[in-house]
Design a protein around this motif. Structure first.
Motif, PDB file in Angstrom:
ATOM      1  N   ALA A  48       0.827  -1.206   0.000  1.00  0.00           N
ATOM      2  CA  ALA A  48       0.000   0.000   0.000  1.00  0.00           C
ATOM      3  C   ALA A  48       0.864   1.259   0.000  1.00  0.00           C
ATOM      4  CB  ALA A  48      -0.928  -0.001   1.209  1.00  0.00           C
ATOM      5  N   LYS A  51       2.303   1.729  -3.496  1.00  0.00           N
ATOM      6  CA  LYS A  51       1.333   1.748  -4.592  1.00  0.00           C
ATOM      7  C   LYS A  51       1.575   0.609  -5.588  1.00  0.00           C
ATOM      8  CE  LYS A  51      -0.929   4.831  -7.933  1.00  0.00           C
ATOM      9  NZ  LYS A  51      -0.787   6.084  -8.713  1.00  0.00           N
ATOM     10  N   ASN A  53      -0.134  -1.997  -6.662  1.00  0.00           N
ATOM     11  CA  ASN A  53      -1.498  -2.509  -6.591  1.00  0.00           C
ATOM     12  C   ASN A  53      -1.629  -3.959  -7.046  1.00  0.00           C
ATOM     13  OD1 ASN A  53      -2.447  -0.057  -5.609  1.00  0.00           O
ATOM     14  ND2 ASN A  53      -2.842   0.751  -7.653  1.00  0.00           N
ATOM     15  N   GLU A  54      -0.829  -4.370  -8.027  1.00  0.00           N
ATOM     16  CA  GLU A  54      -0.922  -5.751  -8.488  1.00  0.00           C
ATOM     17  C   GLU A  54      -0.515  -6.721  -7.380  1.00  0.00           C
ATOM     18  OE1 GLU A  54       1.287  -6.239 -12.061  1.00  0.00           O
ATOM     19  OE2 GLU A  54      -0.246  -5.320 -13.322  1.00  0.00           O
ATOM     20  N   LEU A  56      -0.751  -6.049  -4.155  1.00  0.00           N
ATOM     21  CA  LEU A  56      -1.802  -5.963  -3.151  1.00  0.00           C
ATOM     22  C   LEU A  56      -2.995  -6.840  -3.521  1.00  0.00           C
ATOM     23  CD1 LEU A  56      -2.861  -4.681  -0.543  1.00  0.00           C
ATOM     24  CD2 LEU A  56      -3.688  -2.757  -1.914  1.00  0.00           C
ATOM     25  N   ALA A  95      -1.182   4.390   2.440  1.00  0.00           N
ATOM     26  CA  ALA A  95      -1.532   4.815   1.084  1.00  0.00           C
ATOM     27  C   ALA A  95      -1.808   6.310   1.050  1.00  0.00           C
ATOM     28  CB  ALA A  95      -2.746   4.031   0.585  1.00  0.00           C
ATOM     29  N   HIS A 100      -1.999   7.799  -2.764  1.00  0.00           N
ATOM     30  CA  HIS A 100      -2.342   6.745  -3.718  1.00  0.00           C
ATOM     31  C   HIS A 100      -3.859   6.497  -3.706  1.00  0.00           C
ATOM     32  CE1 HIS A 100       1.885   6.448  -3.679  1.00  0.00           C
ATOM     33  NE2 HIS A 100       2.001   5.609  -2.667  1.00  0.00           N
ATOM     34  N   THR A 102      -6.007   5.163  -6.046  1.00  0.00           N
ATOM     35  CA  THR A 102      -6.509   3.858  -6.486  1.00  0.00           C
ATOM     36  C   THR A 102      -6.210   2.777  -5.447  1.00  0.00           C
ATOM     37  OG1 THR A 102      -4.449   3.526  -7.749  1.00  0.00           O
ATOM     38  CG2 THR A 102      -6.364   4.375  -8.940  1.00  0.00           C
ATOM     39  N   THR A 103      -5.078   2.870  -4.778  1.00  0.00           N
ATOM     40  CA  THR A 103      -4.777   1.922  -3.705  1.00  0.00           C
ATOM     41  C   THR A 103      -5.775   2.088  -2.560  1.00  0.00           C
ATOM     42  OG1 THR A 103      -2.428   2.054  -4.260  1.00  0.00           O
ATOM     43  CG2 THR A 103      -2.989   1.111  -2.127  1.00  0.00           C
ATOM     44  N   VAL A 106      -9.035   0.382  -3.480  1.00  0.00           N
ATOM     45  CA  VAL A 106      -8.972  -1.076  -3.318  1.00  0.00           C
ATOM     46  C   VAL A 106      -9.133  -1.443  -1.845  1.00  0.00           C
ATOM     47  CG1 VAL A 106      -7.462  -3.091  -3.473  1.00  0.00           C
ATOM     48  CG2 VAL A 106      -7.575  -1.484  -5.377  1.00  0.00           C
ATOM     49  N   GLY A 331     -10.561   1.294  -8.598  1.00  0.00           N
ATOM     50  CA  GLY A 331     -10.208   0.317  -7.589  1.00  0.00           C
ATOM     51  C   GLY A 331     -10.954  -0.990  -7.763  1.00  0.00           C
ATOM     52  N   LEU A 334      -9.476  -2.972 -10.523  1.00  0.00           N
ATOM     53  CA  LEU A 334      -8.289  -3.721 -10.119  1.00  0.00           C
ATOM     54  C   LEU A 334      -8.655  -5.016  -9.420  1.00  0.00           C
ATOM     55  CD1 LEU A 334      -5.918  -0.954  -8.747  1.00  0.00           C
ATOM     56  CD2 LEU A 334      -5.429  -2.501 -10.630  1.00  0.00           C
TER      57      LEU A 334
END
Length: 357
Positions: A48, A51, A53-54, A56, A95, A100, A102-103, A106, A331, A334
């Motif tokens: 987080a 960032k 994200n993949e 996470l 985050a 971040h 988008t993080t 999510v 988010g 993702l």
């Protein structure tokens, strides 16, 4: 670990193949890769903060969004987004430090608490404001409005930490004029003082935030008002030998608009609790939770101070975004995006290999 690199390093650097390999190795040996380190941080915290994200999303998929939290109690399992380190920080707070969005989306979609505070009472709003993350701050405010309602948004914006510092104080000490002006537009109280009688202008001078001090003086704060120790912001700047700050305060204080606002200060201060809410939701009344505001609605009505750069961070108050819906959809995208076939195959192959040997 693999070649000296563990899951925390892989998560912090966004190395998804290494995460997959380590996960397969750990599964064969029945090792918990989400065990916290000496600071209480897990791989989810590192992902987080960076960032990644993949990584996470991979951790969320592999764990079923649940992990043992030793700090919460023996055998207690929590969603990854609610795991706390020894400072009381969740992945969402980390985050927010980096802005971040988008993080954050999510994490909030997978059980995160947007109103969580750490061990010293800092919220995601305070952290974003202190780190000059205007975009993230705006998105979090809109998220709270849309999902928790008006009262929760007002409380979150006006909350203070264990030391009595509020969101606006964090913004002042962070040094971003845009964030300070944004919070004032949201109706966050500005005229109060702390336990030592220091105003926001005092703190801007103490932290040597020249642009913020100039802006607050132009906004109407009195550089000659004294704190509990009999020291004004002007005198504090003189005591520090900060001649540039002194010149800026004198110039801003002499501006006709600043003088007018100082005269209006007492009436504004008396009604602050009332107009705070009206500024927060605008003249048309509260916004519907189903229709979060888009960034274009936020505009400056205070006027730029003399010589102030309204675009100091590359983000103007009139072009904030994405909206709560837009960022949340990213988010969700993702989360819904399926992991490519090769990480799963690699994990299974690694598991079989280590079982056989």
């Amino acid at each position: 670990s693999y070649q000296g690199m563990g899951i925390d390093t892989a998560a912090a650097t966004g190395n998804l193949p290494l995460c997959v390999l380590l996960w397969g190795m750990a599964a064969a040996r029945k090792i918990d890769l989400l065990a916290p380190d000496e600071l209480g941080n897990t791989a989810a915290h590192y992902a987080a903060a960076a960032k990644t994200n993949e990584v996470l999303v991979f951790l969320l998929q592999q764990t079923g969004n649940a992990a043992v939290s030793p700090l919460a109690g023996p055998g207690v399992r929590l969603p990854l987004a609610k795991l706390v380190n020894r400072s009381g920080e969740t992945p969402l707070l980390l985050a927010a430090q980096g802005g971040h969005v988008t993080t954050a989306a999510v994490l909030l979609q997978t059980g995160g608490d947007v109103l969580h505070v750490d061990a010293i009472g800092r919220s995601a709003l305070m952290i974003s404001a202190g780190r000059r993350q205007l975009m993230c701050l705006h998105w979090l405010v809109e998220y709270i409005l849309a999902n928790r309602g008006e009262e929760a948004a007002v409380r979150a914006l006006r909350a203070v930490d264990a030391e009595g510092r509020g969101t606006l104080r964090y913004a002042v000490e962070g040094g971003s004029v845009n964030v300070v002006e944004y919070l004032l537009r949201r109706g966050v109280p500005a005229w109060g003082v702390d336990r030592d009688g220091r105003s926001l202008l005092h703190w801007a001078v103490r932290r040597k935030m020249l642009s913020v001090a100039r802006f607050l003086t132009h906004y109407g704060m009195d550089p000659f008002a004294k704190d509990a120790h009999g020291l004004s912001a002007m005198e504090a700047a003189a005591a520090e030998g900060d001649h540039e700050m002194l010149r800026a305060l004198r110039t801003a204080a002499a501006h006709p608009l600043a003088s007018k606002r100082r005269h209006e200060r007492y009436g504004r201060h008396a009604h602050e609790r009332g107009w705070g809410v009206s500024l927060l939701f605008g003249p048309a009344g509260p916004r519907s939770p189903a229709a979060p505001a888009v960034g274009g609605e936020v505009r400056s009505v205070l006027g730029a101070p003399p010589g102030e750069d309204a675009e100091e961070e590359g983000v103007s108050l009139g072009s904030l975004g994405p909206s709560s819906d837009e960022a949340l959809s990213k988010g969700v995208g993702l989360l819904r995006r399926q992991t490519p076939w090769w990480p799963a195959a690699w994990a299974h192959a690694s598991l079989v290999f280590f079982v056989l040997i």
